[in-house]
Design a protein around this motif. Structure first.
Motif, PDB file in Angstrom:
ATOM      1  N   ASP A  82      39.460  42.131  51.918  1.00 22.57           N
ATOM      2  CA  ASP A  82      38.394  41.564  50.854  1.00 22.57           C
ATOM      3  C   ASP A  82      37.211  40.980  51.573  1.00 22.57           C
ATOM      4  N   GLU A  83      36.215  41.823  51.576  1.00 19.10           N
ATOM      5  CA  GLU A  83      34.802  41.357  52.093  1.00 19.10           C
ATOM      6  C   GLU A  83      34.758  40.905  53.564  1.00 19.10           C
ATOM      7  N   PRO A  84      35.527  41.370  54.608  1.00 16.09           N
ATOM      8  CA  PRO A  84      35.645  40.884  55.888  1.00 16.09           C
ATOM      9  C   PRO A  84      34.252  40.577  56.516  1.00 16.09           C
ATOM     10  N   GLY A 114      31.179  47.727  45.522  1.00 17.76           N
ATOM     11  CA  GLY A 114      30.564  47.284  44.243  1.00 17.76           C
ATOM     12  C   GLY A 114      29.753  46.041  44.421  1.00 17.76           C
ATOM     13  N   ALA A 115      29.031  45.527  43.638  1.00 14.05           N
ATOM     14  CA  ALA A 115      28.062  44.434  43.728  1.00 14.05           C
ATOM     15  C   ALA A 115      29.073  43.323  43.266  1.00 14.05           C
ATOM     16  N   ASN A 116      28.258  42.185  43.176  1.00 18.44           N
ATOM     17  CA  ASN A 116      28.743  40.795  43.080  1.00 18.44           C
ATOM     18  C   ASN A 116      29.221  40.979  41.617  1.00 18.44           C
ATOM     19  N   GLY A 117      30.638  40.582  41.432  1.00 12.99           N
ATOM     20  CA  GLY A 117      30.986  40.411  40.027  1.00 12.99           C
ATOM     21  C   GLY A 117      31.606  41.903  39.512  1.00 12.99           C
ATOM     22  N   ALA A 118      31.720  42.797  40.415  1.00 10.90           N
ATOM     23  CA  ALA A 118      32.151  44.099  40.035  1.00 10.90           C
ATOM     24  C   ALA A 118      33.241  44.299  39.424  1.00 10.90           C
ATOM     25  N   GLY A 119      34.190  43.375  40.202  1.00 11.75           N
ATOM     26  CA  GLY A 119      35.704  43.235  39.928  1.00 11.75           C
ATOM     27  C   GLY A 119      36.546  43.696  41.120  1.00 11.75           C
ATOM     28  N   LYS A 120      35.863  43.548  42.353  1.00 12.50           N
ATOM     29  CA  LYS A 120      36.464  44.121  43.626  1.00 12.50           C
ATOM     30  C   LYS A 120      37.829  43.156  44.050  1.00 12.50           C
ATOM     31  N   THR A 121      37.516  41.905  43.822  1.00 17.08           N
ATOM     32  CA  THR A 121      38.534  40.826  44.274  1.00 17.08           C
ATOM     33  C   THR A 121      39.642  41.032  43.280  1.00 17.08           C
ATOM     34  N   THR A 122      39.095  40.886  42.045  1.00 17.14           N
ATOM     35  CA  THR A 122      40.185  41.069  41.041  1.00 17.14           C
ATOM     36  C   THR A 122      41.270  42.273  41.106  1.00 17.14           C
ATOM     37  N   THR A 123      40.703  43.263  41.599  1.00 18.21           N
ATOM     38  CA  THR A 123      41.318  44.429  41.861  1.00 18.21           C
ATOM     39  C   THR A 123      42.604  44.206  42.638  1.00 18.21           C
ATOM     40  N   TYR A 168      42.378  40.993  32.145  1.00 16.37           N
ATOM     41  CA  TYR A 168      41.367  40.274  31.507  1.00 16.37           C
ATOM     42  C   TYR A 168      41.643  38.731  31.909  1.00 16.37           C
ATOM     43  N   TYR A 169      40.288  37.943  31.938  1.00 14.74           N
ATOM     44  CA  TYR A 169      40.305  36.872  32.100  1.00 14.74           C
ATOM     45  C   TYR A 169      39.990  36.140  30.663  1.00 14.74           C
ATOM     46  N   GLU A 170      40.955  35.677  30.024  1.00 15.93           N
ATOM     47  CA  GLU A 170      40.959  35.183  28.749  1.00 15.93           C
ATOM     48  C   GLU A 170      40.395  36.532  27.948  1.00 15.93           C
ATOM     49  N   ASN A 171      39.080  36.407  27.290  1.00 15.98           N
ATOM     50  CA  ASN A 171      38.604  37.636  26.594  1.00 15.98           C
ATOM     51  C   ASN A 171      37.559  38.535  27.397  1.00 15.98           C
ATOM     52  N   ILE A 172      37.525  37.907  28.911  1.00 15.52           N
ATOM     53  CA  ILE A 172      36.531  38.907  29.654  1.00 15.52           C
ATOM     54  C   ILE A 172      37.503  40.198  30.167  1.00 15.52           C
ATOM     55  N   HIS A 173      36.913  41.227  29.735  1.00 18.99           N
ATOM     56  CA  HIS A 173      37.610  42.594  30.340  1.00 18.99           C
ATOM     57  C   HIS A 173      37.216  42.678  31.816  1.00 18.99           C
ATOM     58  N   ALA A 174      37.742  42.226  32.592  1.00 23.56           N
ATOM     59  CA  ALA A 174      37.309  42.344  34.503  1.00 23.56           C
ATOM     60  C   ALA A 174      37.581  43.573  34.861  1.00 23.56           C
ATOM     61  N   ILE A 175      38.962  44.226  34.481  1.00 21.66           N
ATOM     62  CA  ILE A 175      38.899  45.739  35.121  1.00 21.66           C
ATOM     63  C   ILE A 175      39.497  46.561  34.175  1.00 21.66           C
ATOM     64  N   PRO A 183      42.324  37.582  52.258  1.00 25.86           N
ATOM     65  CA  PRO A 183      41.614  37.061  51.200  1.00 25.86           C
ATOM     66  C   PRO A 183      40.158  36.829  51.421  1.00 25.86           C
ATOM     67  N   GLU A 184      39.218  36.972  50.150  1.00 26.39           N
ATOM     68  CA  GLU A 184      37.816  36.723  50.379  1.00 26.39           C
ATOM     69  C   GLU A 184      37.627  35.415  50.942  1.00 26.39           C
ATOM     70  N   GLY A 185      36.755  35.167  51.905  1.00 24.45           N
ATOM     71  CA  GLY A 185      36.358  33.751  52.453  1.00 24.45           C
ATOM     72  C   GLY A 185      37.264  33.372  53.497  1.00 24.45           C
ATOM     73  N   GLU A 216      34.089  46.098  49.829  1.00 21.42           N
ATOM     74  CA  GLU A 216      32.834  45.605  50.732  1.00 21.42           C
ATOM     75  C   GLU A 216      31.592  45.709  49.865  1.00 21.42           C
ATOM     76  N   GLN A 217      30.615  44.731  50.096  1.00 18.07           N
ATOM     77  CA  GLN A 217      29.381  44.861  49.551  1.00 18.07           C
ATOM     78  C   GLN A 217      28.256  45.385  50.419  1.00 18.07           C
ATOM     79  N   ASN A 218      28.832  45.639  51.738  1.00 21.70           N
ATOM     80  CA  ASN A 218      27.928  46.089  52.680  1.00 21.70           C
ATOM     81  C   ASN A 218      28.470  47.515  52.941  1.00 21.70           C
TER      82      ASN A 218
HETATM   83  N1  LIG Z   1      38.953  33.095  37.103  1.00 22.14           N
HETATM   84  C1  LIG Z   1      38.088  33.608  36.534  1.00 22.14           C
HETATM   85  N2  LIG Z   1      37.917  33.180  35.456  1.00 22.14           N
HETATM   86  C2  LIG Z   1      36.925  33.898  34.699  1.00 22.14           C
HETATM   87  N3  LIG Z   1      36.377  35.019  34.935  1.00 22.14           N
HETATM   88  C3  LIG Z   1      36.528  35.386  36.169  1.00 22.14           C
HETATM   89  C4  LIG Z   1      37.443  34.719  37.024  1.00 22.14           C
HETATM   90  N4  LIG Z   1      37.383  35.266  38.476  1.00 22.14           N
HETATM   91  C5  LIG Z   1      36.391  36.236  38.222  1.00 22.14           C
HETATM   92  N5  LIG Z   1      35.972  36.172  36.999  1.00 22.14           N
HETATM   93  C6  LIG Z   1      34.789  37.374  36.653  1.00 22.14           C
HETATM   94  O1  LIG Z   1      35.339  38.475  36.714  1.00 22.14           O
HETATM   95  C7  LIG Z   1      34.374  39.518  37.129  1.00 22.14           C
HETATM   96  C8  LIG Z   1      35.179  40.117  38.289  1.00 22.14           C
HETATM   97  O2  LIG Z   1      34.997  39.097  39.462  1.00 22.14           O
HETATM   98  P1  LIG Z   1      35.527  39.425  40.893  1.00 22.14           P
HETATM   99  O3  LIG Z   1      35.597  38.181  41.564  1.00 22.14           O
HETATM  100  O4  LIG Z   1      36.742  40.208  40.820  1.00 22.14           O
HETATM  101  O5  LIG Z   1      34.393  40.410  41.412  1.00 22.14           O
HETATM  102  P2  LIG Z   1      33.936  40.818  42.825  1.00 22.14           P
HETATM  103  O6  LIG Z   1      33.624  42.299  42.953  1.00 22.14           O
HETATM  104  O7  LIG Z   1      34.867  40.559  43.855  1.00 22.14           O
HETATM  105  O8  LIG Z   1      32.635  40.099  43.157  1.00 22.14           O
HETATM  106  P3  LIG Z   1      32.092  39.127  44.739  1.00 22.14           P
HETATM  107  O9  LIG Z   1      31.307  40.358  45.226  1.00 22.14           O
HETATM  108  O10 LIG Z   1      30.985  38.419  44.155  1.00 22.14           O
HETATM  109  O11 LIG Z   1      33.100  38.788  45.457  1.00 22.14           O
HETATM  110  C9  LIG Z   1      33.287  38.640  37.177  1.00 22.14           C
HETATM  111  O12 LIG Z   1      32.429  38.724  35.840  1.00 22.14           O
HETATM  112  C10 LIG Z   1      33.669  37.338  37.357  1.00 22.14           C
HETATM  113  O13 LIG Z   1      32.783  36.431  36.530  1.00 22.14           O
END
Ligand SMILES: Nc1ncnc2c1ncn2[C@@H]1O[C@H](COP(=O)(O)OP(=O)(O)OP(=O)(O)O)[C@@H](O)[C@H]1O
Ligand SMILES: [Mg+2]
Length: 236
Positions: A161-163, A35-44, A11-18, A83-85, A193-195
Motif C-alpha cells: 500500500d503506497e510504498p 487512484g487518487a486520494n480517497g479512491a478506495g485503494k487502501t479499503t480494497t 461500506y463505512y456506515e452509509n458511505i459506499h466506498a467500494i 500497510p500504508e505508512g 500507488e498514487q505515483n
Molecule cells: N474508517 C473510515 N470511516 C469512514 N470513511 C472512511 C474510512 N476509511 C476510509 N473512508 C473513506 O472511504 C473512501 C476510500 O478511502 P481509502 O482510504 O480506501 O482511499 P485511498 O485510495 O487509499 O486514499 P489515499 O490515497 O489517500 O490513501 C474515502 O472516501 C474515505 O474518506
C-alpha cells in the motif's frame, strides 16, 4: 488466477466506498491499482486481507474462498500486507520487527531463521541495523523493514500500500528497485500507488480506481499510452 475478487462492495456506515469491484492477479504477476486520494485503494487491500468487512462479493485466493476468513487465517493462507505508512513497531529492534512478521505462521525456528537470513541478504541495511530500534531508521529504511516483515510469512501474494509515500526521490527509486527484484524472483504483487508513472514502470497490468469503481484496466503500456490516464495520473 491466484487472487480473484468478484463484485466486492464495502461500506463505512452509509458511505459506499467500494462499488462492485472485480480484479484478479495471476501467479507471478505484478498488478497495480492506481487512484487518487480517497479512491478506495487502501479499503480494497484491507478488505482482501480481512481487516475491513465486506458487504457483498467474493474473494478467492489460491482456489480457496477467503471471503469470510479471519485476517490471521488469510495471512496463514499466504497473503501478506505491507500497510500504508509502513507502521513498523518503532520501539522494537529491527530484528524483533522481522520476527513478528512470522508470528502468525507455523514454521520451525530453523526455517524462520533462514528467512531472516534471506531478508538480510536482500536488505543489507537491515542486517547492519539489526539491533537498532526501528524508530531510528529513515523512512525508506522503515519501508524496507515493513516489506521484509511481510516477506517473513513467505507469502504467495504481497499487498503493497503506497510504498513510495513520503519518501525522497532516491528512496522511491530504491524501493521500486526492490519491488522489481521481488517481481523478478517470482513474487506475486498487488501494488497500490498514487505515483502512477513509477508503478506502471514495474507492473505488468493495472486497474484505475475512481471513487470506489474500476474505470479502466489494461497492460501497463496501454495505460501509459492512454490519453485520459496521461492527463489524470501521469502529469501530462
Ligand atoms: N474508517 C473510515 N470511516 C469512514 N470513511 C472512511 C474510512 N476509511 C476510509 N473512508 C473513506 O472511504 C473512501 C476510500 O478511502 P481509502 O482510504 O480506501 O482511499 P485511498 O485510495 O487509499 O486514499 P489515499 O490515497 O489517500 O490513501 C474515502 O472516501 C474515505 O474518506
Ligand atoms: Mg490509502
Amino acid at each position: 488466477m491466484l487472487l480473484e475478487v468478484n463484485n466486492l462492495n464495502v461500506y463505512y456506515e452509509n458511505i459506499h466506498a467500494i462499488k462492485d469491484l472485480s480484479i484478479s492477479v495471476k501467479e507471478g504477476e505484478t498488478v497495480c491499482l492506481i487512484g487518487a486520494n480517497g479512491a478506495g485503494k487502501t479499503t480494497t487491500l484491507q478488505s482482501i486481507s480481512g481487516l475491513i468487512p465486506k458487504r457483498s462479493g467474493e474473494v478467492s485466493f489460491s482456489g480457496e474462498d477467503i471471503t469470510k476468513m479471519k485476517p490471521h487465517k488469510i495471512t496463514r493462507s499466504g497473503v501478506a500486507q505491507v500497510p500504508e505508512g509502513r507502521r513498523v513497531f518503532t520501539n522494537l529492534s529491527v530484528l524483533d520487527n522481522l520476527r513478528l512478521g512470522s508470528f502468525a505462521i507455523s514454521d520451525s525456528i530453523e526455517n524462520k531463521q533462514k528467512e531472516i537470513e534471506k531478508i538480510y541478504a536482500r536488505f543489507p541495511i537491515l542486517k547492519e541495523r539489526s539491533n537498532q530500534r526501528a524508530g531510528t531508521l529513515s523512512g525508506g529504511e522503515q519501508q524496507m523493514l515493513a516489506i521484509g516483515r511481510a516477506l517473513m510469512s513467505r507469502p504467495k501474494l504481497l499487498l503493497l500500500d503506497e510504498p513510495s509515500m513520503g519518501l525522497s526521490p532516491i528512496y522511491v527509486q530504491k524501493i521500486f528497485e526492490v519491488i522489481r527484484a521481488l517481481h523478478d524472483d517470482g513474487v506475486t504483487i498487488l501494488l497500490v500507488e498514487q505515483n502512477a508513472n513509477i508503478a506502471l514502470s514495474v507492473a505488468d497490468r493495472a486497474y484505475v480506481l475512481e471513487t470506489g469503481k474500476i474505470v479502466k484496466s489494461g497492460s501497463s503500456q496501454e495505460l501509459l499510452d492512454d490519453p485520459d490516464v496521461k492527463v489524470a495520473y501521469l502529469g501530462a
